[in-house]
Design an enzyme around this catalytic site. Structure first.
Site, PDB file in Angstrom:
ATOM      1  N   SER A  52       0.817  -1.199  -0.185  1.00 51.17           N
ATOM      2  CA  SER A  52       0.171   0.037  -0.095  1.00 51.17           C
ATOM      3  C   SER A  52       0.926   1.160   0.089  1.00 51.17           C
ATOM      4  O   SER A  52       1.935   1.048   0.427  1.00 51.17           O
ATOM      5  CB  SER A  52      -0.881  -0.075   1.145  1.00 51.17           C
ATOM      6  OG  SER A  52      -0.099  -0.173   2.372  1.00 51.17           O
ATOM      7  N   GLU A  65       1.256   5.703   0.621  1.00 47.22           N
ATOM      8  CA  GLU A  65       0.421   6.850   1.163  1.00 47.22           C
ATOM      9  C   GLU A  65       1.159   8.068   0.432  1.00 47.22           C
ATOM     10  O   GLU A  65       2.127   8.181   0.091  1.00 47.22           O
ATOM     11  CB  GLU A  65       0.990   6.894   2.605  1.00 47.22           C
ATOM     12  CG  GLU A  65       0.350   7.845   3.396  1.00 47.22           C
ATOM     13  CD  GLU A  65       0.700   7.736   4.963  1.00 47.22           C
ATOM     14  OE1 GLU A  65       0.600   6.835   5.311  1.00 47.22           O
ATOM     15  OE2 GLU A  65       1.130   8.868   5.470  1.00 47.22           O
ATOM     16  N   THR A 124      -3.606  11.070   3.524  1.00 45.93           N
ATOM     17  CA  THR A 124      -3.633  11.679   5.005  1.00 45.93           C
ATOM     18  C   THR A 124      -4.482  12.923   5.178  1.00 45.93           C
ATOM     19  O   THR A 124      -5.111  13.341   4.356  1.00 45.93           O
ATOM     20  CB  THR A 124      -2.181  12.111   5.416  1.00 45.93           C
ATOM     21  OG1 THR A 124      -1.782  13.214   4.594  1.00 45.93           O
ATOM     22  CG2 THR A 124      -1.113  11.102   5.334  1.00 45.93           C
ATOM     23  N   HIS A 143      -7.101   8.652   5.533  1.00 46.83           N
ATOM     24  CA  HIS A 143      -7.033   8.640   6.988  1.00 46.83           C
ATOM     25  C   HIS A 143      -8.058   9.530   7.697  1.00 46.83           C
ATOM     26  O   HIS A 143      -8.648  10.314   7.015  1.00 46.83           O
ATOM     27  CB  HIS A 143      -5.706   9.268   7.139  1.00 46.83           C
ATOM     28  CG  HIS A 143      -4.208   8.522   6.602  1.00 46.83           C
ATOM     29  ND1 HIS A 143      -3.132   8.530   7.318  1.00 46.83           N
ATOM     30  CD2 HIS A 143      -4.340   7.780   5.556  1.00 46.83           C
ATOM     31  CE1 HIS A 143      -2.584   7.718   6.491  1.00 46.83           C
ATOM     32  NE2 HIS A 143      -3.161   7.176   5.535  1.00 46.83           N
ATOM     33  N   ARG A 201      -5.605   9.179  15.923  1.00 47.41           N
ATOM     34  CA  ARG A 201      -5.707  10.243  17.178  1.00 47.41           C
ATOM     35  C   ARG A 201      -5.251  11.772  16.248  1.00 47.41           C
ATOM     36  O   ARG A 201      -6.203  12.595  16.147  1.00 47.41           O
ATOM     37  CB  ARG A 201      -4.952  10.255  18.110  1.00 47.41           C
ATOM     38  CG  ARG A 201      -5.145  11.362  19.240  1.00 47.41           C
ATOM     39  CD  ARG A 201      -4.336  11.483  20.504  1.00 47.41           C
ATOM     40  NE  ARG A 201      -2.973  11.840  19.853  1.00 47.41           N
ATOM     41  CZ  ARG A 201      -1.986  12.207  20.684  1.00 47.41           C
ATOM     42  NH1 ARG A 201      -2.099  11.928  21.948  1.00 47.41           N
ATOM     43  NH2 ARG A 201      -0.759  12.717  20.400  1.00 47.41           N
ATOM     44  N   ASP A 248      -2.377  14.837  15.886  1.00 44.43           N
ATOM     45  CA  ASP A 248      -1.486  15.782  16.909  1.00 44.43           C
ATOM     46  C   ASP A 248      -2.106  17.005  16.743  1.00 44.43           C
ATOM     47  O   ASP A 248      -2.541  17.587  15.609  1.00 44.43           O
ATOM     48  CB  ASP A 248      -0.047  15.773  16.456  1.00 44.43           C
ATOM     49  CG  ASP A 248       0.606  14.546  16.897  1.00 44.43           C
ATOM     50  OD1 ASP A 248       0.340  13.990  17.701  1.00 44.43           O
ATOM     51  OD2 ASP A 248       1.379  14.171  15.631  1.00 44.43           O
ATOM     52  N   PHE A 284      12.661  15.270  11.026  1.00 43.72           N
ATOM     53  CA  PHE A 284      11.261  14.398  11.165  1.00 43.72           C
ATOM     54  C   PHE A 284      11.421  13.377  12.145  1.00 43.72           C
ATOM     55  O   PHE A 284      10.575  13.227  13.003  1.00 43.72           O
ATOM     56  CB  PHE A 284      10.968  13.995   9.774  1.00 43.72           C
ATOM     57  CG  PHE A 284       9.633  13.557   9.977  1.00 43.72           C
ATOM     58  CD1 PHE A 284       8.455  14.700  10.162  1.00 43.72           C
ATOM     59  CD2 PHE A 284       9.177  12.501   8.870  1.00 43.72           C
ATOM     60  CE1 PHE A 284       6.990  14.149  10.107  1.00 43.72           C
ATOM     61  CE2 PHE A 284       7.749  12.264   9.188  1.00 43.72           C
ATOM     62  CZ  PHE A 284       6.537  12.841   9.572  1.00 43.72           C
ATOM     63  N   HIS A 292       3.995  -0.988   3.534  1.00 38.90           N
ATOM     64  CA  HIS A 292       3.244   0.494   3.340  1.00 38.90           C
ATOM     65  C   HIS A 292       4.294   1.528   3.110  1.00 38.90           C
ATOM     66  O   HIS A 292       4.850   1.747   3.969  1.00 38.90           O
ATOM     67  CB  HIS A 292       2.316   0.871   4.449  1.00 38.90           C
ATOM     68  CG  HIS A 292       1.616   1.991   4.393  1.00 38.90           C
ATOM     69  ND1 HIS A 292       0.515   2.123   3.914  1.00 38.90           N
ATOM     70  CD2 HIS A 292       1.945   3.312   4.946  1.00 38.90           C
ATOM     71  CE1 HIS A 292      -0.034   3.436   3.957  1.00 38.90           C
ATOM     72  NE2 HIS A 292       1.046   3.965   4.654  1.00 38.90           N
TER      73      HIS A 292
HETATM   74  P1  FAD Z   1      -3.276   7.105  19.918  1.00 32.10           P
HETATM   75  O1  FAD Z   1      -3.320   5.485  19.405  1.00 32.10           O
HETATM   76  O2  FAD Z   1      -4.403   7.539  20.533  1.00 32.10           O
HETATM   77  O3  FAD Z   1      -1.925   6.992  20.836  1.00 32.10           O
HETATM   78  C1  FAD Z   1      -1.198   8.572  20.853  1.00 32.10           C
HETATM   79  C2  FAD Z   1      -0.661   8.456  22.441  1.00 32.10           C
HETATM   80  O4  FAD Z   1      -1.675   8.541  23.512  1.00 32.10           O
HETATM   81  C3  FAD Z   1       0.234   7.228  22.701  1.00 32.10           C
HETATM   82  O5  FAD Z   1       1.309   7.896  23.394  1.00 32.10           O
HETATM   83  C4  FAD Z   1      -0.380   6.053  23.206  1.00 32.10           C
HETATM   84  O6  FAD Z   1       0.178   5.516  24.326  1.00 32.10           O
HETATM   85  C5  FAD Z   1      -1.439   7.169  24.272  1.00 32.10           C
HETATM   86  N1  FAD Z   1      -2.572   6.476  24.647  1.00 32.10           N
HETATM   87  C6  FAD Z   1      -3.566   6.015  23.484  1.00 32.10           C
HETATM   88  N2  FAD Z   1      -4.819   5.699  24.031  1.00 32.10           N
HETATM   89  C7  FAD Z   1      -4.987   5.983  25.288  1.00 32.10           C
HETATM   90  C8  FAD Z   1      -5.754   5.963  26.186  1.00 32.10           C
HETATM   91  N3  FAD Z   1      -7.132   5.499  25.919  1.00 32.10           N
HETATM   92  N4  FAD Z   1      -5.498   6.278  27.556  1.00 32.10           N
HETATM   93  C9  FAD Z   1      -4.338   7.176  27.632  1.00 32.10           C
HETATM   94  N5  FAD Z   1      -3.305   7.309  26.540  1.00 32.10           N
HETATM   95  C10 FAD Z   1      -3.391   6.592  25.653  1.00 32.10           C
HETATM   96  N6  FAD Z   1      -1.578  12.241  11.711  1.00 32.10           N
HETATM   97  C11 FAD Z   1      -2.276  12.931  11.010  1.00 32.10           C
HETATM   98  O7  FAD Z   1      -2.738  14.143  11.517  1.00 32.10           O
HETATM   99  N7  FAD Z   1      -3.031  12.583   9.906  1.00 32.10           N
HETATM  100  C12 FAD Z   1      -2.773  11.428   9.232  1.00 32.10           C
HETATM  101  O8  FAD Z   1      -3.261  11.222   8.241  1.00 32.10           O
HETATM  102  C13 FAD Z   1      -1.670  10.502  10.034  1.00 32.10           C
HETATM  103  N8  FAD Z   1      -1.616   9.304   9.419  1.00 32.10           N
HETATM  104  C14 FAD Z   1      -0.742   8.608   9.998  1.00 32.10           C
HETATM  105  C15 FAD Z   1      -0.567   7.429   9.545  1.00 32.10           C
HETATM  106  C16 FAD Z   1       0.333   6.168  10.191  1.00 32.10           C
HETATM  107  C17 FAD Z   1       0.607   4.985   9.595  1.00 32.10           C
HETATM  108  C18 FAD Z   1       0.947   6.645  11.376  1.00 32.10           C
HETATM  109  C19 FAD Z   1       1.910   5.750  11.998  1.00 32.10           C
HETATM  110  C20 FAD Z   1       0.941   7.950  12.163  1.00 32.10           C
HETATM  111  C21 FAD Z   1      -0.012   9.116  11.318  1.00 32.10           C
HETATM  112  N9  FAD Z   1      -0.307  10.146  11.922  1.00 32.10           N
HETATM  113  C22 FAD Z   1      -1.055  10.899  11.157  1.00 32.10           C
HETATM  114  C23 FAD Z   1       0.497  10.553  13.066  1.00 32.10           C
HETATM  115  C24 FAD Z   1      -0.378  10.267  14.330  1.00 32.10           C
HETATM  116  O9  FAD Z   1      -1.693  11.027  14.279  1.00 32.10           O
HETATM  117  C25 FAD Z   1       0.505  10.601  15.495  1.00 32.10           C
HETATM  118  O10 FAD Z   1       1.581   9.714  15.570  1.00 32.10           O
HETATM  119  C26 FAD Z   1      -0.372  10.915  16.916  1.00 32.10           C
HETATM  120  O11 FAD Z   1       0.939  11.542  17.797  1.00 32.10           O
HETATM  121  C27 FAD Z   1      -0.846   9.622  17.460  1.00 32.10           C
HETATM  122  O12 FAD Z   1      -1.840   9.149  16.834  1.00 32.10           O
HETATM  123  P2  FAD Z   1      -2.333   7.576  17.238  1.00 32.10           P
HETATM  124  O13 FAD Z   1      -3.363   7.419  16.187  1.00 32.10           O
HETATM  125  O14 FAD Z   1      -1.149   6.534  17.326  1.00 32.10           O
HETATM  126  O15 FAD Z   1      -2.562   7.790  18.682  1.00 32.10           O
END
Ligand code: FAD
Length: 282
Positions: free
Chosen positions: A6, A8, A39, A67, A97, A99, A206, A256
């Site tokens: 895949s 991106e 994204t 995404h 989630r 940032d 980065f 990916h």
């Molecule tokens: P989460 O899984 O929610 O985790 C974030 C942090 O919170 C971690 O430290 C985790 O340990 C902690 N955590 C998780 N769940 C809980 C809970 N229930 N209670 C307490 N703590 C918790 N960003 C964008 O803005 N747009 C994109 O399109 C995008 N695409 C991405 C694609 C990939 C494949 C990856 C790997 C990253 C991408 N990102 C994107 C970046 C991503 O949004 C960031 O890395 C962000 O900081 C974390 O997102 P996450 O979904 O992993 O968060």
């Protein structure tokens, strides 16, 4: 070699960027990826542009996976986006989630990706395949590796079907992560995210921000090349191809690619891995 691929993209900001991406995508389409993903900016900041690219990909006959991030959004807003995805016949979402951009204070109604996965499942059942992010070298905000792993497991228990990792250059970190997740019952396919190396300077900056490690042996070699872009490119291609080989040989279900909207390096790595895509790489 049979492996799922895949690729991106990020949504360009200008019509010229869209045209350029279309051309790059046509080259990458020769690799017949399972899907192209696009994204999505935190708080929906790229919503329309993400959709525009998704629509183009679908019109070209490829599977398009948007995404979707929840940070800074309301449930009502997410519901609206999900309805739009269904109307466009989207079947797969990379669920994150996101940032919070500096200056944006409100976290939103869904604070973590596991809550977004749960929300999508409760609103739409099995309408979508849900992919989530995984961090073999741990998320930079995680208190401990154990806590991060537990949080990954939460996403799987909430209904994620597969995961894509943050990029990394140490295959052992990936295998360790997958083993640890499996031991906790999170037995979904984990696709390694592969970042081809265009510029060491950009990669280095980065990586500091997203918590990806550039091993010392690689860093020292890159630093020794200075501004010699050809050597950086050649070394980067060797390193990343070697990494992909190790991952696939060790059982990774596919790859990916973070294409950065460029086709050349992904095509060349794939050509080295499979012996195909020679024509497209020219
Ligand atoms: P989460 O899984 O929610 O985790 C974030 C942090 O919170 C971690 O430290 C985790 O340990 C902690 N955590 C998780 N769940 C809980 C809970 N229930 N209670 C307490 N703590 C918790 N960003 C964008 O803005 N747009 C994109 O399109 C995008 N695409 C991405 C694609 C990939 C494949 C990856 C790997 C990253 C991408 N990102 C994107 C970046 C991503 O949004 C960031 O890395 C962000 O900081 C974390 O997102 P996450 O979904 O992993 O968060």
């Amino acid at each position: 070699m049979s492996t799922e691929l895949s690729i991106e993209f990020f949504p360009p900001q200008t019509p010229e960027g869209m045209a350029k991406l279309k051309a790059e995508r046509a080259r990458l389409a020769t690799l017949k990826p399972a899907f192209f993903s696009v994204t999505y900016g935190a708080g929906g900041s790229t919503r329309e542009r993400t959709f525009a690219v998704i629509r183009e990909i679908a019109a070209e006959g490829f599977d398009a996976a948007p995404h979707l991030s929840c940070v800074g959004s309301t449930k009502a807003g997410i519901r609206e986006v999900l309805a739009q995805f269904r109307a466009e016949d989207i079947r797969r979402i990379v669920t994150l989630r996101g940032d919070l951009p500096s200056g944006m204070a409100e976290a939103g109604e869904l604070r973590y990706a596991n809550e977004l996965v749960e929300f999508i499942r409760s609103e739409t059942g099995d309408a979508f395949q849900i992919l989530v992010a995984a961090y073999p070298e741990w998320h930079p905000q995680a208190k401990t590796p154990e806590v991060d792993l537990q949080n990954f497991v939460r996403k799987v228990k909430a209904g994620a079907n597969a995961a894509i990792t943050q990029y990394f250059y140490n295959a052992d970190a990936y295998f360790h992560f997958v083993d640890q997740a499996r031991a906790l019952g999170a037995d979904i396919p984990v696709y390694p995210g592969i970042m081809p190396i265009v510029s060491f300077y950009k990669l280095s900056r980065f990586s500091d921000a997203c918590g990806a490690d550039i091993p010392r042996w690689m860093r020292r070699r890159f630093e020794s090349y200075g501004d010699d872009v050809d050597s950086i490119r050649a070394f980067g291609l060797d390193v990343v191809t070697g990494l992909c080989e190790k991952l696939l040989t060790g059982g990774a279900p596919g790859l990916h690619f973070y294409s950065m909207n460029q086709s050349a390096l992904t095509l060349e790595i794939w050509r080295r891995l499979t012996g195909t895509a020679k024509e497209a790489a020219k």
